[in-house]
Design an enzyme around this catalytic site. Structure first.
Site, PDB file in Angstrom:
ATOM      1  N   CYS A 116    -120.413 -13.300 -32.117  1.00 44.17           N
ATOM      2  CA  CYS A 116    -120.573 -12.407 -30.972  1.00 44.17           C
ATOM      3  C   CYS A 116    -121.009 -13.166 -29.713  1.00 44.17           C
ATOM      4  O   CYS A 116    -121.671 -14.205 -29.806  1.00 44.17           O
ATOM      5  CB  CYS A 116    -121.620 -11.342 -31.287  1.00 44.17           C
ATOM      6  SG  CYS A 116    -120.943  -9.889 -32.105  1.00 44.17           S
ATOM      7  N   HIS A 133     -82.934 -16.672 -32.483  1.00 46.88           N
ATOM      8  CA  HIS A 133     -83.336 -17.797 -33.316  1.00 46.88           C
ATOM      9  C   HIS A 133     -84.400 -18.660 -32.610  1.00 46.88           C
ATOM     10  O   HIS A 133     -84.254 -19.017 -31.450  1.00 46.88           O
ATOM     11  CB  HIS A 133     -82.120 -18.654 -33.652  1.00 46.88           C
ATOM     12  CG  HIS A 133     -82.466 -19.788 -34.544  1.00 46.88           C
ATOM     13  ND1 HIS A 133     -82.727 -19.603 -35.885  1.00 46.88           N
ATOM     14  CD2 HIS A 133     -82.675 -21.094 -34.288  1.00 46.88           C
ATOM     15  CE1 HIS A 133     -83.053 -20.770 -36.413  1.00 46.88           C
ATOM     16  NE2 HIS A 133     -83.025 -21.691 -35.467  1.00 46.88           N
ATOM     17  N   HIS A 142    -111.310 -12.705 -36.139  1.00 45.18           N
ATOM     18  CA  HIS A 142    -111.016 -14.133 -35.962  1.00 45.18           C
ATOM     19  C   HIS A 142    -109.810 -14.535 -36.807  1.00 45.18           C
ATOM     20  O   HIS A 142    -109.416 -13.806 -37.718  1.00 45.18           O
ATOM     21  CB  HIS A 142    -112.229 -14.994 -36.353  1.00 45.18           C
ATOM     22  CG  HIS A 142    -112.553 -14.987 -37.817  1.00 45.18           C
ATOM     23  ND1 HIS A 142    -113.164 -13.924 -38.444  1.00 45.18           N
ATOM     24  CD2 HIS A 142    -112.329 -15.903 -38.795  1.00 45.18           C
ATOM     25  CE1 HIS A 142    -113.314 -14.192 -39.728  1.00 45.18           C
ATOM     26  NE2 HIS A 142    -112.805 -15.388 -39.981  1.00 45.18           N
ATOM     27  N   PHE A 152    -100.356 -12.311 -65.210  1.00 44.44           N
ATOM     28  CA  PHE A 152     -98.940 -12.638 -65.115  1.00 44.44           C
ATOM     29  C   PHE A 152     -98.646 -13.399 -63.812  1.00 44.44           C
ATOM     30  O   PHE A 152     -97.901 -14.374 -63.798  1.00 44.44           O
ATOM     31  CB  PHE A 152     -98.120 -11.346 -65.189  1.00 44.44           C
ATOM     32  CG  PHE A 152     -96.653 -11.573 -65.459  1.00 44.44           C
ATOM     33  CD1 PHE A 152     -96.234 -12.423 -66.480  1.00 44.44           C
ATOM     34  CD2 PHE A 152     -95.686 -10.937 -64.688  1.00 44.44           C
ATOM     35  CE1 PHE A 152     -94.877 -12.619 -66.722  1.00 44.44           C
ATOM     36  CE2 PHE A 152     -94.335 -11.126 -64.936  1.00 44.44           C
ATOM     37  CZ  PHE A 152     -93.928 -11.970 -65.950  1.00 44.44           C
ATOM     38  N   ASN A 155    -114.291 -25.259 -37.669  1.00 43.59           N
ATOM     39  CA  ASN A 155    -114.856 -24.509 -38.795  1.00 43.59           C
ATOM     40  C   ASN A 155    -116.062 -25.288 -39.334  1.00 43.59           C
ATOM     41  O   ASN A 155    -115.972 -26.480 -39.608  1.00 43.59           O
ATOM     42  CB  ASN A 155    -113.791 -24.334 -39.883  1.00 43.59           C
ATOM     43  CG  ASN A 155    -114.185 -23.279 -40.897  1.00 43.59           C
ATOM     44  OD1 ASN A 155    -115.313 -23.281 -41.395  1.00 43.59           O
ATOM     45  ND2 ASN A 155    -113.283 -22.376 -41.199  1.00 43.59           N
ATOM     46  N   CYS A 158     -81.666 -15.663 -39.537  1.00 44.66           N
ATOM     47  CA  CYS A 158     -80.826 -14.866 -38.624  1.00 44.66           C
ATOM     48  C   CYS A 158     -79.908 -13.960 -39.430  1.00 44.66           C
ATOM     49  O   CYS A 158     -79.715 -12.790 -39.080  1.00 44.66           O
ATOM     50  CB  CYS A 158     -79.999 -15.780 -37.715  1.00 44.66           C
ATOM     51  SG  CYS A 158     -80.957 -16.585 -36.408  1.00 44.66           S
TER      52      CYS A 158
HETATM   53 ZN   LIG Z   1     -82.610 -18.043 -37.119  1.00 41.69          ZN
HETATM   54 ZN   LIG Z   2    -119.732 -10.273 -34.025  1.00 45.27          ZN
END
Ligand SMILES: [Zn+2]
Ligand SMILES: [Zn+2]
Ligand SMILES: [Zn+2]
Length: 331
Positions: free
Chosen positions: A44, A238, A164, A306, A72, A197
């Site tokens: 914050c 594209h 974030h 699985f 990080n 595409c």
């Molecule tokens: Zn494409």
């Molecule tokens: Zn916050």
């Protein structure tokens, strides 16, 4: 120091990063979330001393930050180590430092949790920060690719609820991207067109998996979605790299992302999801090699035996029914 290991049998890459276990969390070990408490939230406005100095900031008219990019504090990869350039430096049971950059993009100074709580121009500004950070890393000689992702909600692996995203730049191209590129290259050799595409053409023709369309972007439920409501967003023209997004494209893309997330919110309560940006490796020149896209994967079910054991996902809702429910939800 995080460590990069390759499984000697499957070739799967794994990062061993024990420090990440010490991350602070807003979440209990259940679905319940601590009440938002802006006075202690490190993301914050006013709490900047709790986090490292920013690598990048977008300032508003008042001079206060609107978007803030920081390293990080509990990275999965690190720039403070030697980066091994030799792909074949791996031998059975050998490892190397997990070289890379791990950034956190704090997307609002306010304590909001969902991108639907941002004004549309705020979200467009955030998308341009994604673009600019990817541009930054695309020029780093040591990096080959970066993954940008967002974990929303406890079930999606979020630790802090303040809005974030994260970016992890690495000296190798992740296996998921390698596989998608192999498919694209093979398809292009055979058909002379980008596989994404062609997929877009088919989805627009058939229409049954379409979710929304805004300007030059389209969203549809993935034909072989791994979880109910797995939705992909692609540019209709594209485009190899997300970092080539134009300023004008940010607003329609923000609009479409917000639409899709609001549609998902009507179907899944609480909504937990991972949003992942898949983009071509840095420096890729072959136009048909790839087509960037966003994958939004709601986390409705735990991965079980699985999925873990055989790598085959079981999806309990067909993408056609999921898309219809999302379209019907949109008013
Ligand atoms: Zn494409
Ligand atoms: Zn916050
Ligand atoms: Zn993908």
């Amino acid at each position: 120091m995080p460590e990069l290991r390759i499984d000697p049998i499957s070739g799967r890459k794994v990062i061993i990063a024990e420090d990440r276990a010490g991350r602070p969390s807003d979440f209990e070990s259940t679905e319940s979330v601590h009440p938002p408490d802006a006075s202690s939230c490190p993301f914050c406005a006013g709490q900047e001393q709790q986090t490292p100095n920013p690598l990048w900031e977008v300032l508003g008219e008042s001079g206060d930050w609107q978007v803030r990019v920081i390293p990080n504090l509990y990275p999965a990869v690190s720039l403070d180590c030697n980066h091994a350039t030799e792909e074949n430096s791996f031998q059975t049971l050998s490892s190397q430092p997990a070289y890379g950059a791990h950034e956190v993009i704090i997307e609002s100074p306010r304590h909001v949790q969902e991108l639907t709580e941002l004004a549309i121009d705020e979200l467009a500004g955030v998308l341009l920060v994604y673009r600019d950070r990817l541009r930054h890393w695309s020029t780093a000689a040591t990096m080959r690719h970066a993954t940008l992702f967002k974990n929303v909600g406890y079930a999606a692996g979020a630790s802090l609820e303040h809005i974030h995203s994260q970016l992890v730049a690495m000296p190798f191209v992740p296996e998921v991207i390698v596989r998608e590129m192999q498919a694209a290259k093979q398809f292009y050799d055979r058909e002379g067109i980008c596989i994404f595409c062609r997929l877009l053409q088919k989805e627009l023709e058939q229409g049954e998996r379409l979710v929304s369309e805004v300007g030059p972007f389209v969203a549809f439920c993935a034909y072989a979605g791994r979880q109910p409501f797995e939705t992909w967003i692609l540019p209709t023209s594209h485009a190899l790299h997300f970092h080539e997004l134009s300023d004008d494209e940010a607003l329609p893309l923000a609009n479409l992302i917000q639409q899709v997330v609001s549609q998902l919110q009507t179907q899944l309560k609480p909504l937990s999801y991972n949003l992942v940006l898949h983009t071509a490796p840095f420096g890729e020149q072959l136009p048909a090699a790839y087509h960037w896209h966003l994958e939004i994967i709601p986390r409705t079910a735990q991965l079980a035996g699985f999925e873990w054991g055989a790598g085959v996902h079981i999806n309990s809702l067909s993408p056609e029914h999921a898309a219809k429910r999302l379209r019907d939800a949109f008013i």
